[in-house]
Write an enzyme that holds these catalytic residues in place. Structure first.
Site, PDB file in Angstrom:
ATOM      1  N   LYS A 155      77.698  21.536 -18.802  1.00  0.00           N
ATOM      2  CA  LYS A 155      76.797  22.855 -18.809  1.00  0.00           C
ATOM      3  C   LYS A 155      77.173  23.537 -19.995  1.00  0.00           C
ATOM      4  O   LYS A 155      78.432  23.573 -20.389  1.00  0.00           O
ATOM      5  CB  LYS A 155      77.160  23.698 -17.822  1.00  0.00           C
ATOM      6  CG  LYS A 155      76.865  23.050 -16.449  1.00  0.00           C
ATOM      7  CD  LYS A 155      77.455  24.081 -15.149  1.00  0.00           C
ATOM      8  CE  LYS A 155      77.390  23.224 -13.864  1.00  0.00           C
ATOM      9  NZ  LYS A 155      77.813  23.987 -12.655  1.00  0.00           N
ATOM     10  N   ASP A 169      76.847  25.327  -7.557  1.00  0.00           N
ATOM     11  CA  ASP A 169      77.962  25.220  -8.522  1.00  0.00           C
ATOM     12  C   ASP A 169      79.032  25.303  -7.510  1.00  0.00           C
ATOM     13  O   ASP A 169      79.304  26.018  -6.396  1.00  0.00           O
ATOM     14  CB  ASP A 169      78.013  26.218  -9.616  1.00  0.00           C
ATOM     15  CG  ASP A 169      79.242  26.232 -10.175  1.00  0.00           C
ATOM     16  OD1 ASP A 169      79.821  25.197 -10.650  1.00  0.00           O
ATOM     17  OD2 ASP A 169      79.524  27.402 -10.755  1.00  0.00           O
ATOM     18  N   MET A 170      80.325  24.793  -8.001  1.00  0.00           N
ATOM     19  CA  MET A 170      81.509  25.147  -7.017  1.00  0.00           C
ATOM     20  C   MET A 170      82.505  26.183  -7.626  1.00  0.00           C
ATOM     21  O   MET A 170      82.650  27.225  -6.878  1.00  0.00           O
ATOM     22  CB  MET A 170      82.163  23.833  -6.727  1.00  0.00           C
ATOM     23  CG  MET A 170      83.413  23.912  -5.764  1.00  0.00           C
ATOM     24  SD  MET A 170      84.322  22.452  -5.660  1.00  0.00           S
ATOM     25  CE  MET A 170      85.454  22.344  -6.877  1.00  0.00           C
ATOM     26  N   ASP A 171      82.803  25.925  -8.766  1.00  0.00           N
ATOM     27  CA  ASP A 171      83.992  26.990  -9.426  1.00  0.00           C
ATOM     28  C   ASP A 171      83.131  28.201  -9.373  1.00  0.00           C
ATOM     29  O   ASP A 171      82.194  28.375 -10.207  1.00  0.00           O
ATOM     30  CB  ASP A 171      84.477  26.567 -10.509  1.00  0.00           C
ATOM     31  CG  ASP A 171      85.258  25.269 -10.342  1.00  0.00           C
ATOM     32  OD1 ASP A 171      86.440  25.021  -9.730  1.00  0.00           O
ATOM     33  OD2 ASP A 171      84.832  24.106 -10.834  1.00  0.00           O
ATOM     34  N   ASP A 213      77.024  31.137 -11.028  1.00  0.00           N
ATOM     35  CA  ASP A 213      77.684  32.440 -11.461  1.00  0.00           C
ATOM     36  C   ASP A 213      77.921  32.555 -13.090  1.00  0.00           C
ATOM     37  O   ASP A 213      77.970  33.598 -13.584  1.00  0.00           O
ATOM     38  CB  ASP A 213      79.048  32.412 -10.900  1.00  0.00           C
ATOM     39  CG  ASP A 213      80.233  31.385 -11.418  1.00  0.00           C
ATOM     40  OD1 ASP A 213      81.160  31.864 -11.815  1.00  0.00           O
ATOM     41  OD2 ASP A 213      79.723  30.163 -11.442  1.00  0.00           O
ATOM     42  N   SER A 247      79.173  20.269 -10.224  1.00  0.00           N
ATOM     43  CA  SER A 247      80.218  20.883 -10.814  1.00  0.00           C
ATOM     44  C   SER A 247      80.757  20.419 -12.022  1.00  0.00           C
ATOM     45  O   SER A 247      80.563  19.171 -12.117  1.00  0.00           O
ATOM     46  CB  SER A 247      81.386  20.761  -9.518  1.00  0.00           C
ATOM     47  OG  SER A 247      82.442  21.442  -9.977  1.00  0.00           O
TER      48      SER A 247
END
Length: 219
Positions: free
Chosen positions: A143, A10-12, A168, A110
């Site tokens: 998601k 994931d990015m954020d 996260d 993402s």
């Protein structure tokens, strides 16, 4: 259980500490449009793809004559300008990516639009380390639906069950688990995931410094 054959980030909230930036930008935008930010708005937004969060803000938070398309364009433009000034990298993120790129193929799944993903990874100097980038535009559902992670696995030509996801948020953890991936949770201290979502992770770590090939081999 076989050794993982690919890693999908994931990015954020994982590679960049962007959730506070997203919240600040969206709050400011909602205030400028005369809307009302609710106590659960940020939690609801985390993991949604762009059409989903833009529609939610336009309909449930701002109201009036705002359209989802207009909200999406204007918020993403504000985020792009913020990232042009500074990318809030998470501690150990660049090093973790460099370390794992020598171990297995990497991907990104993402909820951000591609323009922001490419901007962020380019600014961090790690864009070339990822074999595929799955953005909000690439899937029908955000998601916690598994669409993004399934798309990343397909593009990496690795079965989802042979991938590890690094996440996260509650919705991100649920998404990766629903895709059949083993999940490493790196909870954000300001936006911790729900306990039931955290329970889906194969491993919980406190920072990306702990994310090593040895740890992944042992999952």
């Amino acid at each position: 259980m076989t050794i993982p054959q690919a890693v999908v980030f994931d990015m954020d909230g994982v590679l960049v500490d962007s959730e506070p930036v997203w919240e600040e930008v969206r709050r400011g935008y909602v205030a400028d449009r005369g809307g009302t930010w609710h106590s659960d708005t940020q939690e609801r937004l985390m993991g949604m793809n762009t059409p989903e969060w833009a529609a939610y803000l336009a309909t449930d938070v701002i109201g009036g004559d705002a359209t989802a398309e207009q909200v999406a364009y204007e918020v993403v433009d504000r985020m792009s300008r913020r990232y042009a000034d500074e990318v809030p990298v998470m501690p150990g993120a660049v090093e973790a990516v460099e370390r794992l790129a020598e171990f297995r193929p990497l991907g990104v799944a993402s909820s951000s639009p591609r323009v922001l993903i490419e901007l962020v990874l380019g600014r961090l100097g790690i864009a070339g380390r990822f074999r595929t980038l799955v953005s909000t535009e690439d899937v029908d559902l955000g998601k916690p639906a598994p669409d993004g992670y399934l798309a990343a696995a397909a593009r990496l030509e690795v079965a989802a069950e042979a991938c590890v996801a690094v996440e996260d948020s509650s919705n991100g953890l649920r998404s990766a688990h629903a895709a059949g991936m083993r999940v490493v949770a790196v909870p954000h201290p300001r936006y911790p995931p729900a306990e039931d979502a955290l329970a889906l992770a194969s491993l919980k770590i406190s920072s990306l410094d702990e994310l090593t090939p040895t740890v992944l081999r042992d999952l």
